[in-house]
Design a protein around this motif. Structure first.
Motif, PDB file in Angstrom:
ATOM      1  N   UNK A  40       0.841  -1.199   0.000  1.00 21.83           N
ATOM      2  CA  UNK A  40       0.000   0.000   0.000  1.00 21.83           C
ATOM      3  C   UNK A  40       0.873   1.244   0.000  1.00 21.83           C
ATOM      4  N   UNK A  41       1.913   1.236   0.826  1.00 21.17           N
ATOM      5  CA  UNK A  41       2.834   2.386   0.871  1.00 21.17           C
ATOM      6  C   UNK A  41       3.457   2.616  -0.500  1.00 21.17           C
ATOM      7  N   UNK A  42       3.886   1.540  -1.165  1.00 22.04           N
ATOM      8  CA  UNK A  42       4.503   1.678  -2.484  1.00 22.04           C
ATOM      9  C   UNK A  42       3.494   2.155  -3.518  1.00 22.04           C
ATOM     10  N   UNK A  43       2.270   1.631  -3.478  1.00 23.54           N
ATOM     11  CA  UNK A  43       1.254   1.969  -4.480  1.00 23.54           C
ATOM     12  C   UNK A  43       0.826   3.421  -4.393  1.00 23.54           C
ATOM     13  N   UNK A  44       0.937   4.032  -3.222  1.00 22.36           N
ATOM     14  CA  UNK A  44       0.466   5.409  -3.029  1.00 22.36           C
ATOM     15  C   UNK A  44       1.569   6.452  -3.173  1.00 22.36           C
ATOM     16  N   UNK A  45       2.743   6.047  -3.631  1.00 25.57           N
ATOM     17  CA  UNK A  45       3.804   7.036  -3.846  1.00 25.57           C
ATOM     18  C   UNK A  45       3.491   7.946  -5.026  1.00 25.57           C
ATOM     19  N   UNK A  46       2.771   7.427  -6.009  1.00 23.19           N
ATOM     20  CA  UNK A  46       2.275   8.223  -7.135  1.00 23.19           C
ATOM     21  C   UNK A  46       0.764   8.252  -7.021  1.00 23.19           C
ATOM     22  N   UNK A  70     -21.222  12.766   3.873  1.00 20.84           N
ATOM     23  CA  UNK A  70     -21.155  11.953   5.084  1.00 20.84           C
ATOM     24  C   UNK A  70     -19.753  12.029   5.684  1.00 20.84           C
ATOM     25  N   UNK A  71     -19.668  11.748   6.966  1.00 16.56           N
ATOM     26  CA  UNK A  71     -18.378  11.642   7.649  1.00 16.56           C
ATOM     27  C   UNK A  71     -18.220  10.209   8.161  1.00 16.56           C
ATOM     28  N   UNK A  72     -17.005   9.703   8.105  1.00 13.78           N
ATOM     29  CA  UNK A  72     -16.716   8.347   8.573  1.00 13.78           C
ATOM     30  C   UNK A  72     -15.537   8.346   9.532  1.00 13.78           C
ATOM     31  N   UNK A  73     -15.653   7.561  10.591  1.00 10.77           N
ATOM     32  CA  UNK A  73     -14.506   7.152  11.409  1.00 10.77           C
ATOM     33  C   UNK A  73     -14.158   5.721  11.028  1.00 10.77           C
ATOM     34  N   UNK A  74     -12.885   5.444  10.799  1.00  6.51           N
ATOM     35  CA  UNK A  74     -12.437   4.070  10.549  1.00  6.51           C
ATOM     36  C   UNK A  74     -11.318   3.779  11.533  1.00  6.51           C
ATOM     37  N   UNK A  75     -11.562   2.844  12.447  1.00  9.95           N
ATOM     38  CA  UNK A  75     -10.589   2.488  13.476  1.00  9.95           C
ATOM     39  C   UNK A  75      -9.979   1.142  13.155  1.00  9.95           C
ATOM     40  N   UNK A  76      -8.647   1.042  13.248  1.00 13.01           N
ATOM     41  CA  UNK A  76      -7.985  -0.219  12.900  1.00 13.01           C
ATOM     42  C   UNK A  76      -6.592  -0.269  13.509  1.00 13.01           C
ATOM     43  N   UNK A  77      -6.015  -1.472  13.487  1.00 13.09           N
ATOM     44  CA  UNK A  77      -4.659  -1.664  14.017  1.00 13.09           C
ATOM     45  C   UNK A  77      -3.782  -2.506  13.095  1.00 13.09           C
ATOM     46  N   UNK A  78      -4.346  -2.969  11.960  1.00 17.62           N
ATOM     47  CA  UNK A  78      -3.557  -3.781  11.036  1.00 17.62           C
ATOM     48  C   UNK A  78      -4.219  -3.748   9.666  1.00 17.62           C
ATOM     49  N   UNK A  79      -3.556  -4.357   8.693  1.00 24.32           N
ATOM     50  CA  UNK A  79      -4.120  -4.633   7.365  1.00 24.32           C
ATOM     51  C   UNK A  79      -4.618  -3.374   6.651  1.00 24.32           C
ATOM     52  N   UNK A 109       2.153  -0.049   9.737  1.00 29.00           N
ATOM     53  CA  UNK A 109       0.735   0.271   9.597  1.00 29.00           C
ATOM     54  C   UNK A 109       0.534   1.779   9.607  1.00 29.00           C
ATOM     55  N   UNK A 110       1.203   2.470  10.532  1.00 28.51           N
ATOM     56  CA  UNK A 110       1.092   3.931  10.585  1.00 28.51           C
ATOM     57  C   UNK A 110       1.621   4.563   9.295  1.00 28.51           C
ATOM     58  N   UNK A 111       2.728   4.046   8.799  1.00 29.00           N
ATOM     59  CA  UNK A 111       3.322   4.584   7.570  1.00 29.00           C
ATOM     60  C   UNK A 111       2.387   4.395   6.385  1.00 29.00           C
ATOM     61  N   UNK A 112       1.841   3.198   6.245  1.00 35.74           N
ATOM     62  CA  UNK A 112       0.948   2.914   5.123  1.00 35.74           C
ATOM     63  C   UNK A 112      -0.337   3.727   5.213  1.00 35.74           C
ATOM     64  N   UNK A 113      -0.889   3.870   6.420  1.00 34.68           N
ATOM     65  CA  UNK A 113      -2.114   4.657   6.593  1.00 34.68           C
ATOM     66  C   UNK A 113      -1.879   6.115   6.235  1.00 34.68           C
ATOM     67  N   UNK A 116      -1.644   6.441   2.493  1.00 35.97           N
ATOM     68  CA  UNK A 116      -2.974   6.362   1.892  1.00 35.97           C
ATOM     69  C   UNK A 116      -3.718   7.679   2.066  1.00 35.97           C
ATOM     70  N   UNK A 117      -3.728   8.222   3.270  1.00 37.33           N
ATOM     71  CA  UNK A 117      -4.436   9.478   3.536  1.00 37.33           C
ATOM     72  C   UNK A 117      -3.869  10.627   2.714  1.00 37.33           C
ATOM     73  N   UNK A 118      -2.564  10.623   2.497  1.00 37.95           N
ATOM     74  CA  UNK A 118      -1.917  11.717   1.766  1.00 37.95           C
ATOM     75  C   UNK A 118      -2.327  11.777   0.304  1.00 37.95           C
ATOM     76  N   UNK A 119      -2.974  10.731  -0.194  1.00 38.99           N
ATOM     77  CA  UNK A 119      -3.421  10.733  -1.590  1.00 38.99           C
ATOM     78  C   UNK A 119      -4.825  11.312  -1.752  1.00 38.99           C
ATOM     79  N   UNK A 120      -5.401  11.817  -0.671  1.00 41.58           N
ATOM     80  CA  UNK A 120      -6.762  12.366  -0.722  1.00 41.58           C
ATOM     81  C   UNK A 120      -6.847  13.639   0.120  1.00 41.58           C
ATOM     82  N   UNK A 121      -7.615  14.606  -0.356  1.00 42.34           N
ATOM     83  CA  UNK A 121      -7.836  15.816   0.413  1.00 42.34           C
ATOM     84  C   UNK A 121      -8.850  15.610   1.531  1.00 42.34           C
TER      85      UNK A 121
END
Length: 380
Positions: A40-46, A70-79, A109-113, A116-121
């Motif tokens: 996921x980290x690699x796929x979101x570099x571009x 709508x607003x969403x909370x997504x809570x997770x610790x893996x995957x 997990x923190x790095x990948x999340x 992912x977030x950095x690819x969206x406003x």
């Protein structure tokens, strides 16, 4: 039509047993989604390439949906790969998504999340991270952190839905919007009384005890909790729900809500009491609350001893398999819990195909069931 390689999701969803058996035998070979946090980290570099490759740029968006963010909370610790699948299934550019990554999660997990977030406003990491232990107060606080962030970020969203990372939608965004417009500023929060209250969880005080692993356990002090403040009667429910903006504002800014939240710090699994209790105490006049019982439709789960499961049981809850899909699509609920990507990725992939096809070619939505719910015209 979008297809999953080597199997017919259409046949699986229709309950074709031969196709279900084929899918189960091929399960380890057919996942073409990112399989790890690193991918996921690699796929979101571009980000532009990522949006195009994963179809974010081609998601249809109706005027009705644009006018009802709508607003969403997504809570997770893996995957994070599974979180990306969930995000893609509920993504619209007018919506807002708060990702809370457990403070105890691995750095990958923190790095990948974050990548992912950095690819969206409109996707962001919660401004405050909690270290979450099962049944702890931190689980509830994590949702409240995201709620506060959503109120600060935007003024236009209508409802907030909180999700664990292992849920997946059973309705398209447009269908969810249509249902919530029928709700007409009413919350969808489970309420349980009687034996289901599990009163020992709140009659006696619980506290966190540090361990040598730098985590903590939750133990009973065997001391009685004081009565809840403000003449509040305890009601049990789910940690997950559908909350009006007014309800979220009440949780964050109302002193009664704050007092009750502070009382909940001594409760075991307080996330299963906080929302339900606020919503089902009429004298509090909480926005979006309602007086009579209804089917709770925020999320469906199969419970051992009550429901069926073609996947596997985990803590008494079904982890859905491909054989459960025909059963799931008949449900009136907005989401289903739970799915596990490293057990069976195909159920989510087939639901993704099914939801994408419905989004691309919308059919008339039968709203009659929701219009007949008893709480629709009876909330304060």
């Amino acid at each position: 039509m979008r297809l999953v390689h080597d199997v017919s999701c259409k046949s699986i969803i229709e309950g074709d047993e031969s196709e279900i058996a084929k899918a189960e035998s091929l399960m380890k070979q057919i996942s073409y989604f990112p399989a790890s946090d690193l991918t996921v980290t690699a796929a979101t570099q571009d980000c532009a390439k990522f949006h195009q490759l994963y179809g974010y740029d081609s998601i249809p968006n109706s005027n009705e949906e644009r006018d009802f963010p709508l607003a969403y909370n997504i809570l997770f610790y893996k995957d994070v790969a599974q979180i990306e699948m969930l995000l893609r299934a509920i993504y619209k550019p007018q919506n807002y998504y708060c990702l809370h990554v457990d403070g105890f999660a691995p750095e990958s997990v923190h790095t990948a999340a974050s990548a992912l977030a950095n690819c969206f406003e409109n996707v962001f990491i919660a401004s405050r991270t909690e270290n979450i232990v099962y049944k702890s107060f931190a689980r509830l606080q994590a949702d409240i952190n995201c709620m506060s962030d959503h109120l600060d970020l935007a003024e236009d969203w209508k409802y907030l839905i909180n999700l664990p990372g292992q849920e997946y939608p059973l309705k398209t965004n447009q269908e969810i919007v249509k249902i919530l417009k029928i709700y007409n500023n009413a919350n969808d929060i489970e309420g349980i009384l009687g034996k289901g209250l599990l009163s020992t969880r709140y009659i006696y005080e619980y506290k966190n005890v540090n361990t040598t692993s730098n985590k903590y356990n939750i133990i009973s002090t065997n001391k009685r909790n004081p009565p809840p403040p403000h003449r509040i009667s305890i009601v049990k429910g789910s940690a997950y729900g559908v909350f009006t903006r007014g309800f979220v504002d009440y949780v964050i800014n109302n002193q009664t809500a704050k007092d009750f939240l502070n009382w909940c710090k001594g409760v075991l699994s307080p996330d299963e009491y906080y929302w339900a209790t606020l919503n089902h105490n009429p004298h509090l006049s909480v926005p979006g609350s309602k007086a009579d019982e209804k089917d709770w439709l925020a999320a469906f789960a199969s419970w051992k001893g009550t429901d069926k499961c073609r996947g596997r049981w985990q803590r008494g809850v079904c982890v859905f398999g491909v054989g459960d899909l025909n059963y799931l699509i008949s449900k009136k609920h907005l989401f289903a819990n739970k799915f596990v990507i490293d057990y069976q990725p195909l159920p989510m992939q087939c639901l993704s195909e099914w939801l994408t096809n419905k989004t691309m070619t919308p059919l008339p939505f039968d709203s009659q069931y929701y219009k007949q719910l008893p709480f629709i015209n009876n909330h304060f």
